[in-house]
Design a protein around this motif. Structure first.
Motif, PDB file in Angstrom:
ATOM      1  N   SER A  71       0.829  -1.218   0.000  1.00  0.00           N
ATOM      2  CA  SER A  71       0.000   0.000   0.000  1.00  0.00           C
ATOM      3  C   SER A  71       0.862   1.266   0.000  1.00  0.00           C
ATOM      4  N   LEU A  72       1.813   1.299  -0.908  1.00  0.00           N
ATOM      5  CA  LEU A  72       2.711   2.453  -0.951  1.00  0.00           C
ATOM      6  C   LEU A  72       1.968   3.698  -1.427  1.00  0.00           C
ATOM      7  N   ALA A  73       2.349   4.830  -0.836  1.00  0.00           N
ATOM      8  CA  ALA A  73       1.792   6.104  -1.276  1.00  0.00           C
ATOM      9  C   ALA A  73       2.480   6.540  -2.565  1.00  0.00           C
ATOM     10  N   ASP A  74       3.749   6.155  -2.693  1.00  0.00           N
ATOM     11  CA  ASP A  74       4.496   6.486  -3.909  1.00  0.00           C
ATOM     12  C   ASP A  74       5.715   5.577  -4.028  1.00  0.00           C
ATOM     13  N   CYS A  75       6.242   5.510  -5.231  1.00  0.00           N
ATOM     14  CA  CYS A  75       7.370   4.622  -5.512  1.00  0.00           C
ATOM     15  C   CYS A  75       8.163   5.207  -6.683  1.00  0.00           C
ATOM     16  N   LEU A  76       9.481   5.225  -6.541  1.00  0.00           N
ATOM     17  CA  LEU A  76      10.356   5.757  -7.594  1.00  0.00           C
ATOM     18  C   LEU A  76      11.409   4.716  -7.936  1.00  0.00           C
ATOM     19  N   VAL A  77      11.626   4.463  -9.227  1.00  0.00           N
ATOM     20  CA  VAL A  77      12.739   3.612  -9.654  1.00  0.00           C
ATOM     21  C   VAL A  77      13.481   4.339 -10.778  1.00  0.00           C
ATOM     22  N   ILE A  78      14.783   4.501 -10.610  1.00  0.00           N
ATOM     23  CA  ILE A  78      15.630   5.037 -11.684  1.00  0.00           C
ATOM     24  C   ILE A  78      16.693   3.986 -11.960  1.00  0.00           C
ATOM     25  N   HIS A  79      16.900   3.613 -13.206  1.00  0.00           N
ATOM     26  CA  HIS A  79      17.970   2.664 -13.540  1.00  0.00           C
ATOM     27  C   HIS A  79      18.712   3.167 -14.771  1.00  0.00           C
ATOM     28  N   ARG A  80      20.029   3.227 -14.661  1.00  0.00           N
ATOM     29  CA  ARG A  80      20.833   3.731 -15.790  1.00  0.00           C
ATOM     30  C   ARG A  80      21.338   2.596 -16.669  1.00  0.00           C
ATOM     31  N   HIS A  81      21.714   2.943 -17.891  1.00  0.00           N
ATOM     32  CA  HIS A  81      22.386   2.026 -18.799  1.00  0.00           C
ATOM     33  C   HIS A  81      23.520   2.790 -19.479  1.00  0.00           C
ATOM     34  N   GLY A  82      24.382   2.060 -20.178  1.00  0.00           N
ATOM     35  CA  GLY A  82      25.516   2.707 -20.844  1.00  0.00           C
ATOM     36  C   GLY A  82      26.805   2.494 -20.072  1.00  0.00           C
ATOM     37  N   ALA A  83      27.814   3.340 -20.334  1.00  0.00           N
ATOM     38  CA  ALA A  83      29.135   3.202 -19.707  1.00  0.00           C
ATOM     39  C   ALA A  83      29.203   4.036 -18.436  1.00  0.00           C
TER      40      ALA A  83
END
Lengths: 146, 81
Positions: A71-83
């Motif tokens: 029951s999260l009020a909010d959720c953030l995911v950031i994932h990078r790619h590359g070098a």
């Protein structure tokens, strides 16, 4: 819910400060930042490959499960790619919930699933050459916890 | 159908993706067809326990049917996070 897949760096502090900012009904925010680790002191860079048409949807599915289950009020995911250079941030998750147990657990769940179910592959470039990082049995077993 | 390869599977086969005309009924049948083509495919598919497959961007199984599938992707176990 915000999911970002990007090659650009991000500022974990800025992201965290802006996260769930306008929510007054939450009591807990948990965040995790993954960083490029140079275990043996010879890492030149980490190359992160991904499957562009699958990445966003795979992460969204995992994040949606976390939101529903805790029951999260909010959720953030950031994932990078590359070098990426040693010390650079690779990815970040943040969870906001009424209570800390839910926020911690949801972040832990997200990390376990992103590790083994989000379509990224890491390759380490060192003085000795280049090697794909092998998935660990323990990472797959960690999913059984959930 | 569009067949994609990632990480060391891509390196072993030498291309990131290709169009494949096939009548293969399952993923395993497709692998058998590709393996019979050239050594580089045989090398990539030698041990399928070290591989994962996605059908139309969803993780799937090697015995899954290919009917209606437009994109098949082969890759090693993922290492995100």
């Amino acid at each position: 819910m915000q999911i970002r897949v990007q090659s650009e760096p991000f500022d974990a502090g800025v992201e965290l400060n802006g996260f769930a900012q306008n929510r007054t009904d939450i009591g807990a925010v948990v965040s995790f930042t993954g960083v490029v680790r140079d275990t043996d002191g010879n890492l030149q860079e980490m190359l992160i490959e991904h499957y562009p048409s699958m990445t966003q949807s795979a992460i969204t599915k995992i994040a949606q499960e976390a939101v529903d289950r805790w029951s999260l009020a909010d959720c953030l995911v950031i994932h990078r790619h590359g070098a990426l250079k040693p010390g650079a941030p690779i990815m970040m998750v943040a969870t906001a919930a009424a209570h800390r147990a839910a926020a911690f657990e949801a972040a832990d769940f997200l990390m376990d699933y992103l590790k083994s179910r989000a379509p990224f592959w890491k390759k380490e470039i060192t003085d000795q050459g280049a090697d794909w990082v092998a998935a660990k049995d323990a990472d797959e077993e960690a999913l059984d916890r959930w | 159908m569009n067949v994609m390869y990632f990480a060391w599977v891509r390196e072993r086969i030498g291309i990131p993706q290709e169009k494949v005309e096939t009548e293969a009924a399952t993923v395993n049948d497709l692998i058998a067809e590709l393996t019979a083509r050239e050594d580089r495919y045989a090398a990539a598919f030698a041990d399928t326990s070290a591989l994962r497959v996605a059908l139309d961007q969803e993780l799937s199984d090697f015995d899954a049917p290919l009917a209606g599938v437009q994109e098949v992707a082969f890759f090693p176990p993922m290492t995100g996070g």
